[in-house]
Design an enzyme around this catalytic site. Structure first.
Site, PDB file in Angstrom:
ATOM      1  N   GLY A  40       0.766  -1.246   0.000  1.00 34.53           N
ATOM      2  CA  GLY A  40       0.000   0.000   0.000  1.00 34.53           C
ATOM      3  C   GLY A  40       0.794   1.292   0.000  1.00 34.53           C
ATOM      4  O   GLY A  40       0.338   2.298  -0.520  1.00 34.53           O
ATOM      5  N   ASP A  96       1.307   3.303   4.667  1.00 33.96           N
ATOM      6  CA  ASP A  96       0.141   3.994   4.102  1.00 33.96           C
ATOM      7  C   ASP A  96      -0.901   4.328   5.165  1.00 33.96           C
ATOM      8  O   ASP A  96      -1.388   5.443   5.248  1.00 33.96           O
ATOM      9  CB  ASP A  96      -0.486   3.160   2.958  1.00 33.96           C
ATOM     10  N   GLY A 101      -3.090  -1.194  14.119  1.00 33.55           N
ATOM     11  CA  GLY A 101      -1.712  -1.018  14.565  1.00 33.55           C
ATOM     12  C   GLY A 101      -0.941  -2.334  14.665  1.00 33.55           C
ATOM     13  O   GLY A 101       0.261  -2.336  14.930  1.00 33.55           O
ATOM     14  N   THR A 103      -0.028  -4.613  12.333  1.00 36.19           N
ATOM     15  CA  THR A 103       1.028  -4.815  11.325  1.00 36.19           C
ATOM     16  C   THR A 103       2.285  -4.025  11.693  1.00 36.19           C
ATOM     17  O   THR A 103       3.386  -4.567  11.704  1.00 36.19           O
ATOM     18  CB  THR A 103       0.522  -4.364   9.929  1.00 36.19           C
ATOM     19  N   LEU A 104       2.081  -2.756  12.024  1.00 35.57           N
ATOM     20  CA  LEU A 104       3.236  -1.904  12.355  1.00 35.57           C
ATOM     21  C   LEU A 104       3.932  -2.369  13.626  1.00 35.57           C
ATOM     22  O   LEU A 104       5.157  -2.338  13.709  1.00 35.57           O
ATOM     23  CB  LEU A 104       2.763  -0.456  12.513  1.00 35.57           C
ATOM     24  N   LYS A 127      -6.321   5.736  11.586  1.00 36.82           N
ATOM     25  CA  LYS A 127      -7.725   5.626  12.021  1.00 36.82           C
ATOM     26  C   LYS A 127      -7.739   5.470  13.538  1.00 36.82           C
ATOM     27  O   LYS A 127      -7.656   4.335  14.040  1.00 36.82           O
ATOM     28  CB  LYS A 127      -8.359   4.369  11.418  1.00 36.82           C
ATOM     29  N   PHE A 148     -13.603   2.717   5.026  1.00 35.27           N
ATOM     30  CA  PHE A 148     -12.657   1.992   4.190  1.00 35.27           C
ATOM     31  C   PHE A 148     -12.226   2.881   3.032  1.00 35.27           C
ATOM     32  O   PHE A 148     -13.052   3.298   2.214  1.00 35.27           O
ATOM     33  CB  PHE A 148     -13.284   0.692   3.667  1.00 35.27           C
ATOM     34  N   ASP A 155      -5.787  -0.439  -1.741  1.00 37.62           N
ATOM     35  CA  ASP A 155      -6.627  -1.239  -2.648  1.00 37.62           C
ATOM     36  C   ASP A 155      -7.931  -1.687  -2.026  1.00 37.62           C
ATOM     37  O   ASP A 155      -8.127  -1.649  -0.811  1.00 37.62           O
ATOM     38  CB  ASP A 155      -5.857  -2.491  -3.078  1.00 37.62           C
ATOM     39  N   ARG A 161      -5.568   0.965  -6.716  1.00 38.60           N
ATOM     40  CA  ARG A 161      -4.302   1.493  -6.173  1.00 38.60           C
ATOM     41  C   ARG A 161      -3.803   2.683  -6.991  1.00 38.60           C
ATOM     42  O   ARG A 161      -3.072   3.526  -6.503  1.00 38.60           O
ATOM     43  CB  ARG A 161      -3.217   0.406  -6.178  1.00 38.60           C
TER      44      ARG A 161
HETATM   45  P1  5GP Z   1      -3.457  -2.837  10.879  1.00 38.43           P
HETATM   46  O1  5GP Z   1      -2.517  -3.969  11.139  1.00 38.43           O
HETATM   47  O2  5GP Z   1      -2.978  -1.494  11.344  1.00 38.43           O
HETATM   48  O3  5GP Z   1      -4.843  -3.144  11.393  1.00 38.43           O
HETATM   49  O4  5GP Z   1      -3.707  -2.840   9.334  1.00 38.43           O
HETATM   50  C1  5GP Z   1      -2.946  -2.162   8.475  1.00 38.43           C
HETATM   51  C2  5GP Z   1      -3.202  -2.634   7.058  1.00 38.43           C
HETATM   52  O5  5GP Z   1      -4.597  -2.901   6.825  1.00 38.43           O
HETATM   53  C3  5GP Z   1      -2.837  -1.504   6.116  1.00 38.43           C
HETATM   54  O6  5GP Z   1      -1.468  -1.546   5.789  1.00 38.43           O
HETATM   55  C4  5GP Z   1      -3.777  -1.775   4.953  1.00 38.43           C
HETATM   56  O7  5GP Z   1      -3.183  -2.711   4.092  1.00 38.43           O
HETATM   57  C5  5GP Z   1      -5.019  -2.397   5.579  1.00 38.43           C
HETATM   58  N1  5GP Z   1      -6.064  -1.375   5.777  1.00 38.43           N
HETATM   59  C6  5GP Z   1      -6.510  -0.884   6.953  1.00 38.43           C
HETATM   60  N2  5GP Z   1      -7.487   0.031   6.755  1.00 38.43           N
HETATM   61  C7  5GP Z   1      -7.642   0.125   5.418  1.00 38.43           C
HETATM   62  C8  5GP Z   1      -8.493   0.929   4.581  1.00 38.43           C
HETATM   63  O8  5GP Z   1      -9.317   1.747   5.003  1.00 38.43           O
HETATM   64  N3  5GP Z   1      -8.361   0.740   3.246  1.00 38.43           N
HETATM   65  C9  5GP Z   1      -7.484  -0.154   2.704  1.00 38.43           C
HETATM   66  N4  5GP Z   1      -7.449  -0.221   1.383  1.00 38.43           N
HETATM   67  N5  5GP Z   1      -6.667  -0.908   3.459  1.00 38.43           N
HETATM   68  C10 5GP Z   1      -6.750  -0.773   4.805  1.00 38.43           C
END
Ligand code: 5GP
Length: 173
Positions: A40, A96, A101, A103-104, A127, A148, A155, A161
């Site tokens: 992303g 992106d 949180g 993944t980070l 968010k 979303f 995507d 994208r």
């Molecule tokens: P986390 O681990 O912070 O919940 O998720 C992060 C990942 O979820 C982002 O890198 C992205 O790939 C996906 N993601 C979370 N929210 C959105 C959104 O509103 N739109 C899209 N396209 N991807 C999202």
């Protein structure tokens, strides 16, 4: 199906310039390793690095959550990893969006094990209402509500994208 423009191309451009300015100031006279979080962040990262005046090395990392469907509370699998050791380096992670949180948090844990001199995070979007795993975002573009979003690298089923703006996806229209 309709896409409503939520953050325009101009707003993104201005924000990228603003973020790059702060990063250039903070890292003046130093070299940084920029780590682009795939997929992303590819567009944001490409625009951001073109506005950096400090010397950089580029690395890429890709993590996917699995085991818990679309709600990212499960485990993380690394599909692409950094190629060089980051010991003693100044690391800038480019993401992106920070949603829950998770993944980070996992990416940062993995990169911290390299013992970088410092590690900073820049995220275009955040968010707050969805955040479960607190991560410190050193440079933030925009806080957004729990919607979303697509475009500018983000995507929906690997589509949209390429859009130059951030849009809100409405499946019903
Ligand atoms: P986390 O681990 O912070 O919940 O998720 C992060 C990942 O979820 C982002 O890198 C992205 O790939 C996906 N993601 C979370 N929210 C959105 C959104 O509103 N739109 C899209 N396209 N991807 C999202």
């Amino acid at each position: 199906m309709a896409v409503e423009v939520y953050i325009s191309e101009d707003q993104i451009k201005n924000k990228v310039t603003e973020l790059a300015y702060k990063i250039n100031e903070d890292f003046a006279g130093q070299e940084i390793v920029v780590i682009c979080v795939l997929n992303g962040a590819f567009m944001f990262c490409a625009d951001l690095v073109r506005e950096l005046t400090v010397p950089i090395n580029m690395e890429f990392i890709k993590a996917s959550s699995y085991g818990e469907g679309t709600n990212s509370s499960g485990s993380i699998k690394f599909e692409v990893d950094v190629k060089n050791n980051l010991a003693g380096k100044n690391v800038l992670i480019v993401e992106d969006i920070v949603d829950t949180g998770l993944t980070l948090t996992k990416i940062m844990e993995k990169l911290k094990a390299h013992n970088p001199a410092q590690m900073k995070l820049v995220s275009l979007l955040f968010k707050p209402s969805r955040n479960r795993h607190p991560v410190k975002i050193d440079y933030l573009g925009f806080e957004i509500p729990d919607k979303f979003v697509i475009g500018y690298g983000l995507d929906y089923s690997n589509r949209f994208r390429e859009l130059p703006y951030i849009g809100i996806f409405d499946e019903d229209n």
